[in-house]
Motif scaffolding. Structure first.
Motif, mmCIF file in Angstrom:
data_model
loop_
_atom_site.group_PDB
_atom_site.id
_atom_site.type_symbol
_atom_site.label_atom_id
_atom_site.label_comp_id
_atom_site.label_asym_id
_atom_site.label_seq_id
_atom_site.Cartn_x
_atom_site.Cartn_y
_atom_site.Cartn_z
ATOM 1 N N VAL A 1 0.602 -1.275 -0.061
ATOM 2 C CA VAL A 1 -0.103 -0.039 -0.153
ATOM 3 C C VAL A 1 0.737 1.322 0.024
ATOM 4 O O VAL A 1 1.380 1.680 0.854
ATOM 5 C CB VAL A 1 -0.988 -0.177 1.183
ATOM 6 N N ASN A 2 0.867 1.905 -1.041
ATOM 7 C CA ASN A 2 1.482 3.300 -1.133
ATOM 8 C C ASN A 2 0.624 4.361 -0.705
ATOM 9 O O ASN A 2 -0.649 4.036 -0.680
ATOM 10 C CB ASN A 2 1.801 3.282 -2.846
ATOM 11 N N PRO A 3 1.063 5.401 -0.218
ATOM 12 C CA PRO A 3 0.264 6.740 0.210
ATOM 13 C C PRO A 3 -0.735 6.720 -0.904
ATOM 14 O O PRO A 3 -0.513 6.974 -2.115
ATOM 15 C CB PRO A 3 0.935 7.816 0.394
ATOM 16 N N ALA B 1 -0.138 3.692 6.901
ATOM 17 C CA ALA B 1 0.346 3.483 5.398
ATOM 18 C C ALA B 1 -0.266 4.610 4.781
ATOM 19 O O ALA B 1 -0.020 4.561 3.514
ATOM 20 C CB ALA B 1 -0.128 2.337 4.896
ATOM 21 N N GLN B 2 -1.121 5.457 5.120
ATOM 22 C CA GLN B 2 -1.564 6.710 4.284
ATOM 23 C C GLN B 2 -2.481 6.037 3.075
ATOM 24 O O GLN B 2 -2.438 6.895 2.325
ATOM 25 C CB GLN B 2 -0.378 7.736 3.951
ATOM 26 N N ALA B 3 -2.938 5.063 3.427
ATOM 27 C CA ALA B 3 -3.885 4.707 2.326
ATOM 28 C C ALA B 3 -5.154 5.685 2.455
ATOM 29 O O ALA B 3 -5.587 6.280 3.303
ATOM 30 C CB ALA B 3 -4.528 2.993 2.683
ATOM 31 N N ASN B 4 -5.991 5.433 1.170
ATOM 32 C CA ASN B 4 -7.153 6.138 1.139
ATOM 33 C C ASN B 4 -8.173 5.031 1.297
ATOM 34 O O ASN B 4 -8.512 4.339 0.663
ATOM 35 C CB ASN B 4 -7.293 6.586 -0.546
ATOM 36 N N THR C 1 4.921 -1.840 -3.023
ATOM 37 C CA THR C 1 5.161 -0.325 -2.683
ATOM 38 C C THR C 1 6.703 0.421 -3.009
ATOM 39 O O THR C 1 7.588 -0.510 -3.346
ATOM 40 C CB THR C 1 5.168 -0.057 -1.075
ATOM 41 N N GLN C 2 6.499 1.603 -3.523
ATOM 42 C CA GLN C 2 7.605 2.278 -4.021
ATOM 43 C C GLN C 2 8.902 1.939 -3.096
ATOM 44 O O GLN C 2 10.124 1.636 -3.341
ATOM 45 C CB GLN C 2 7.686 3.701 -4.394
ATOM 46 N N ALA C 3 8.657 2.035 -1.741
ATOM 47 C CA ALA C 3 9.684 1.657 -0.556
ATOM 48 C C ALA C 3 10.323 0.543 -0.795
ATOM 49 O O ALA C 3 11.406 0.236 -0.921
ATOM 50 C CB ALA C 3 8.838 2.038 0.747
ATOM 51 N N LEU C 4 9.483 -0.493 -1.023
ATOM 52 C CA LEU C 4 9.914 -1.855 -0.818
ATOM 53 C C LEU C 4 10.608 -2.380 -2.220
ATOM 54 O O LEU C 4 11.577 -3.302 -2.163
ATOM 55 C CB LEU C 4 8.783 -2.906 -0.894
ATOM 56 N N GLN C 5 10.502 -1.571 -3.417
ATOM 57 C CA GLN C 5 10.929 -1.893 -4.621
ATOM 58 C C GLN C 5 12.428 -1.520 -4.217
ATOM 59 O O GLN C 5 13.123 -2.056 -5.396
ATOM 60 C CB GLN C 5 10.520 -0.837 -5.855
ATOM 61 N N GLN C 6 12.786 -0.944 -3.516
ATOM 62 C CA GLN C 6 14.086 -0.342 -3.481
ATOM 63 C C GLN C 6 15.046 -1.264 -2.629
ATOM 64 O O GLN C 6 16.371 -1.212 -2.441
ATOM 65 C CB GLN C 6 14.260 1.113 -2.739
ATOM 66 N N ILE C 7 14.467 -2.174 -1.947
ATOM 67 C CA ILE C 7 14.897 -2.922 -0.839
ATOM 68 C C ILE C 7 15.682 -4.318 -1.482
ATOM 69 O O ILE C 7 14.582 -5.088 -2.031
ATOM 70 C CB ILE C 7 14.146 -3.346 0.226
ATOM 71 N N GLN C 8 16.835 -4.586 -1.346
ATOM 72 C CA GLN C 8 17.387 -5.982 -1.743
ATOM 73 C C GLN C 8 17.257 -6.808 -0.398
ATOM 74 O O GLN C 8 17.363 -6.422 0.794
ATOM 75 C CB GLN C 8 18.757 -5.719 -1.998
#
Lengths: 386, 386
Positions: A104-106, A127-130, B4-11
């Motif tokens: 879940v992205n913001p 998670a700042q979900a809608n 999530t964009q955050a997780l895409q960066q994590i190895q």
């Protein structure tokens, strides 16, 4: 130090905050979602607990996904498909948090029934979900609303508690289960099926999981807090491997893995020959308490108050005439009965049904009867009804 | 379902991924950060573990901040200031994750020494922090770099492992500790002091915590994975109440609370009259192994390889001539010795010192000697040195 924007939006849990007040001497608490400590299967865990010192390997670092023999047990017990996998969590609450953090992205859209489980509101809030609400009916979500929401808003997740919903106790009918699964498949919405109360059915037959009709479109959260013991913090999330793998990555960051001794004790308990009988006994104890509470409410609730029968779980949802239900809950606490006002189960700005959540699993039948007397006194004076 | 964009960066953690390979028959592993399972104080925990069935209250839901008697113990043992507080975590890893979730917005600046603890890189990566590295010297961070960074970049946090750093084993001098505290106060940067290896000092005197010089400007993470047992997942974070309160809010979402039976067993262990002797014994075992590994390296390492002496902890950091240290670690695994290449301890794009992290706590002296033989063979062939 300034808080994150995400955290600034989160209110602390009213329920957890009043737990200490609710435990004051003389207060009868129908507030928490606590199982009865006297029902914990300690005797079935005794041998496992006392043999822990003979199993030093359990005290070393473990694998993030979980204790291998427990994962094997889950695979068989829940008949996981070959391309599905289990991940042991520090309580099913963690499973939900991991799902939100992985997917879940913001501003991503997440659908829930209103009212909703408070812990889920908090997780998706952080998670700042809608969060989009659909209304709940006696047999599950309003399907027209749900389909319109899926069709026009393209949400990512639908979070649902189909068995004995928290806070309302509603259990979805078979037809609703099938239809929701079909809608999730049709509109590519992932179902997050949270079933902590599933085994606490004391009336009717257990219905199939919603996810059984859409296994590759769902993640399932199971809890051992109600049928084993919550202090151990044991839960599991299952689903297809490609969705479990990201959860494992987040769990590496979150706590590396869950307590291995607790996982081993849980496995021993689940495999104990008397575990099924423990569940049968638990259901019967909770059924007796439910029937007592329901009967007392039927006799004593003033005009304008209503509740629906439930077939299991831990809660009765009492709707009230228009009133300040938060003030009512506080007045009740002063009159030595703790309940949870409906306000906490809604998002800010949502239309709130004035109601109270009453738990029937953590008080004796005598206490339940006394609690209703105390509560009814307060309802009459706060709502001005007879 | 998109991550999530955050997780895409994590190895995923290289270390955790190779743990299974490292456990293959015949492989000597110097890769993990594992304590020796034979040193676990099981006998000191035996009475506590076997008496768990007599303490059913431990199996009920607990308070998010932790088991009250354990919190009382921490307050006394760590001499917390009156306005400071402790929060029990599911391993200190969780404490770090909670700090990031409570205080680090995307793009907030976090300073770390390079190379860095992998688990911290992952946590701050998932928080989408802007991680700024300062170089490390034999007695701690380069202070000129650190002050320039604080002065010009105004970071929010400085994450540090001042006692026997992971991966380098560096321990900060007293002067560096005092100076860093002063800089944190001067530039209003919060120190996150992570001290999992602090008690594992086998040479010299224990130095004051950096945070003892700036208690209101710091959060301290303690782990019981090295001195008790990691499988239990027990850690604690301490600091002023106004910074612990937000962590408690996040922990409500994350897992409600940590296992209560594990907290009770940890408390019994920490209060056991023989616990101090256990630490003394542990230090002596690890010192013997360290001395063996260091001696073997001194004798056998080829030209161009170097390492610094350490006074405690779990690791030796061997720097190498220019080479592909990832390929080297893989070749070593084929030659049945597991080590961690330095690459994993740096952020993407950072200048990497070719090096290997060698753990000396989870292999016997005989295994350590054999491991060095196997490793040196591979270094010579991969780096083309004699």
């Amino acid at each position: 130090m300034e808080l994150t924007q995400a955290l600034q939006q989160i209110q602390p849990s009213y329920i957890r905050e009043i737990l200490s007040d609710a435990q004051a001497p003389g207060v009868i608490s129908l507030a928490g979602g606590l199982p009865d400590g006297n029902t914990f299967p300690i005797s079935l865990m005794e041998q496992s607990l006392t043999s822990l010192p003979e199993r030093p390997a359990l005290f070393q670092y473990g694998h993030t996904a979980g204790f291998a023999p427990l994962l094997d047990y889950f695979r068989k017990q829940y008949q996981l498909l070959d391309h599905h996998q289990a991940l042991v969590c520090t309580g099913s609450q963690q499973g939900l948090d991991l799902i939100a953090r992985a997917f879940v992205n913001p501003d991503d859209k997440v659908v829930m029934e209103a009212p909703s489980y408070l812990g889920a509101l908090q997780v998706f809030g952080l998670a700042q979900a809608n969060v989009i609400s659909v209304s709940q009916q006696v047999d599950g979500p309003n399907l027209e609303e749900l389909e319109a929401c899926f069709a026009h808003q393209a949400p990512k997740l639908f979070y649902a508690v189909p068995d004995f919903h928290n806070p309302t106790g509603v259990s979805w009918s078979l037809a609703v289960r099938q239809k929701v699964a079909q809608l999730c498949l049709q509109y590519d919405v992932t179902l997050v099926e949270d079933v902590p109360y599933r085994e606490l059915r004391f009336k009717g037959e257990m219905l199939p999981l919603v996810s059984s009709f859409c296994p590759d479109q769902a993640l399932v959260l199971r809890s051992y807090s109600k049928i084993a013991a919550p202090g151990m913090r044991m839960g599991v999330v299952t689903g297809k491997e490609e969705w479990i793998a990201p959860l494992i990555k987040v769990k590496q960051c979150a706590d590396l893995h869950s307590s291995v001794p607790m996982q081993a004790v849980l496995l021993d308990l689940l495999q104990h020959p008397n575990f099924d009988q423990h569940i049968v006994t638990l259901r019967s104890i909770y059924q007796e308490r439910y029937q007592c509470l329901a009967e007392q409410l039927r006799i004593k609730l003033p005009q304008g108050c209503k509740f629906n029968e439930v077939d299991g779980g831990m809660f009765i949802w009492v709707t009230l005439p228009e009133c300040d239900n938060f003030a009512l809950a506080k007045a009740a606490l002063k009159n030595k009965v703790a309940v949870v006002p409906s306000t906490v189960f809604y998002q800010q700005g949502e239309k709130i049904t004035p109601a109270l959540r009453l738990n029937f699993t953590n008080a004796t039948v005598e206490e339940l009867a006394e609690a209703v007397d105390r509560l009814v006194t307060v309802i009459k004076s706060e709502c001005g009804v007879m």
